[in-house]
Structures are given as C-alpha cells and as structure tokens.
Write a protein that holds these residues in place. Structure first.
Motif, PDB file in Angstrom:
ATOM      1  N   ARG A  89       0.836  -1.201   0.000  1.00 32.52           N
ATOM      2  CA  ARG A  89       0.000   0.000   0.000  1.00 32.52           C
ATOM      3  C   ARG A  89       0.875   1.257   0.000  1.00 32.52           C
ATOM      4  N   THR A  90       1.896   1.275   0.850  1.00 33.47           N
ATOM      5  CA  THR A  90       2.799   2.426   0.926  1.00 33.47           C
ATOM      6  C   THR A  90       3.503   2.651  -0.406  1.00 33.47           C
ATOM      7  N   ASP A  91       4.016   1.579  -0.997  1.00 34.93           N
ATOM      8  CA  ASP A  91       4.701   1.707  -2.286  1.00 34.93           C
ATOM      9  C   ASP A  91       3.764   2.260  -3.352  1.00 34.93           C
ATOM     10  N   LEU A  92       2.544   1.744  -3.401  1.00 33.15           N
ATOM     11  CA  LEU A  92       1.606   2.193  -4.414  1.00 33.15           C
ATOM     12  C   LEU A  92       1.180   3.637  -4.175  1.00 33.15           C
ATOM     13  N   LEU A  93       0.971   4.019  -2.931  1.00 34.14           N
ATOM     14  CA  LEU A  93       0.611   5.402  -2.630  1.00 34.14           C
ATOM     15  C   LEU A  93       1.745   6.358  -3.007  1.00 34.14           C
ATOM     16  N   GLU A  94       2.987   5.961  -2.764  1.00 33.41           N
ATOM     17  CA  GLU A  94       4.130   6.790  -3.157  1.00 33.41           C
ATOM     18  C   GLU A  94       4.198   6.920  -4.675  1.00 33.41           C
ATOM     19  N   PHE A  95       3.950   5.824  -5.364  1.00 35.68           N
ATOM     20  CA  PHE A  95       3.937   5.841  -6.825  1.00 35.68           C
ATOM     21  C   PHE A  95       2.839   6.772  -7.338  1.00 35.68           C
ATOM     22  N   GLN A 117      -5.822   2.185 -14.937  1.00 33.85           N
ATOM     23  CA  GLN A 117      -4.446   1.794 -14.619  1.00 33.85           C
ATOM     24  C   GLN A 117      -4.318   1.436 -13.147  1.00 33.85           C
ATOM     25  N   LEU A 118      -4.941   2.210 -12.283  1.00 34.42           N
ATOM     26  CA  LEU A 118      -4.887   1.931 -10.852  1.00 34.42           C
ATOM     27  C   LEU A 118      -5.538   0.594 -10.551  1.00 34.42           C
ATOM     28  N   ASN A 119      -6.679   0.339 -11.167  1.00 37.88           N
ATOM     29  CA  ASN A 119      -7.365  -0.939 -10.962  1.00 37.88           C
ATOM     30  C   ASN A 119      -6.471  -2.091 -11.410  1.00 37.88           C
ATOM     31  N   THR A 120      -5.784  -1.918 -12.539  1.00 40.11           N
ATOM     32  CA  THR A 120      -4.869  -2.949 -13.035  1.00 40.11           C
ATOM     33  C   THR A 120      -3.698  -3.157 -12.076  1.00 40.11           C
ATOM     34  N   LEU A 121      -3.114  -2.076 -11.590  1.00 42.44           N
ATOM     35  CA  LEU A 121      -1.993  -2.183 -10.642  1.00 42.44           C
ATOM     36  C   LEU A 121      -2.414  -2.917  -9.372  1.00 42.44           C
ATOM     37  N   ILE A 122      -3.568  -2.564  -8.838  1.00 40.42           N
ATOM     38  CA  ILE A 122      -4.057  -3.219  -7.620  1.00 40.42           C
ATOM     39  C   ILE A 122      -4.279  -4.700  -7.890  1.00 40.42           C
ATOM     40  N   GLY A 123      -4.879  -5.024  -9.027  1.00 38.82           N
ATOM     41  CA  GLY A 123      -5.102  -6.427  -9.387  1.00 38.82           C
ATOM     42  C   GLY A 123      -3.809  -7.205  -9.507  1.00 38.82           C
TER      43      GLY A 123
END
Length: 60
Positions: free
Chosen positions: A20-26, A36-42
């Motif tokens: 979660r931290t890595d994705l929020l920083e990104f 794109q966000l939905n794909t990254l989370i998946g």
C-alpha cells in the motif's frame, strides 16, 4: 488534485502495509488513471495470492 474512486480506494487500503505504501508513493509521483490503478491493484493482489500458494505448496 485527482480523486480516487471510492471502491478503488477501499481496494488500495486493503493491501498489505508495504504494498500500500509503495503504491501510494507511486501515485503521488505519477499520474495514473482509474483503469491503470485498478490494473496495478489487481497485479499486486495476484502477486500476493501467488506467493501464498507457493508457501502452502512448499509446506506440503
């Protein structure tokens, strides 16, 4: 400032702390669309699932 769809935000917040931290920083550094966000989370969820399956298989 862009907003995140509430359902995507809930999925993002359900990720493990480090992911979660890595994705929020990104997201803070890179413009990302909802799809794109939905794909990254998946992809992160699939990676977590694959790692869990591998650990279970190693125990058997």
């Amino acid at each position: 400032m862009n907003t995140i769809d509430p359902d995507l935000f809930a999925k993002l917040m359900s990720l493990p702390d480090g992911d979660r931290t890595d994705l929020l920083e990104f997201l803070g550094a890179t413009p990302v669309g909802q799809e794109q966000l939905n794909t990254l989370i998946g992809e992160i969820e699939n990676s977590i699932s694959d790692k869990r399956k591998a650990r279970v298989a190693a125990l058997n």
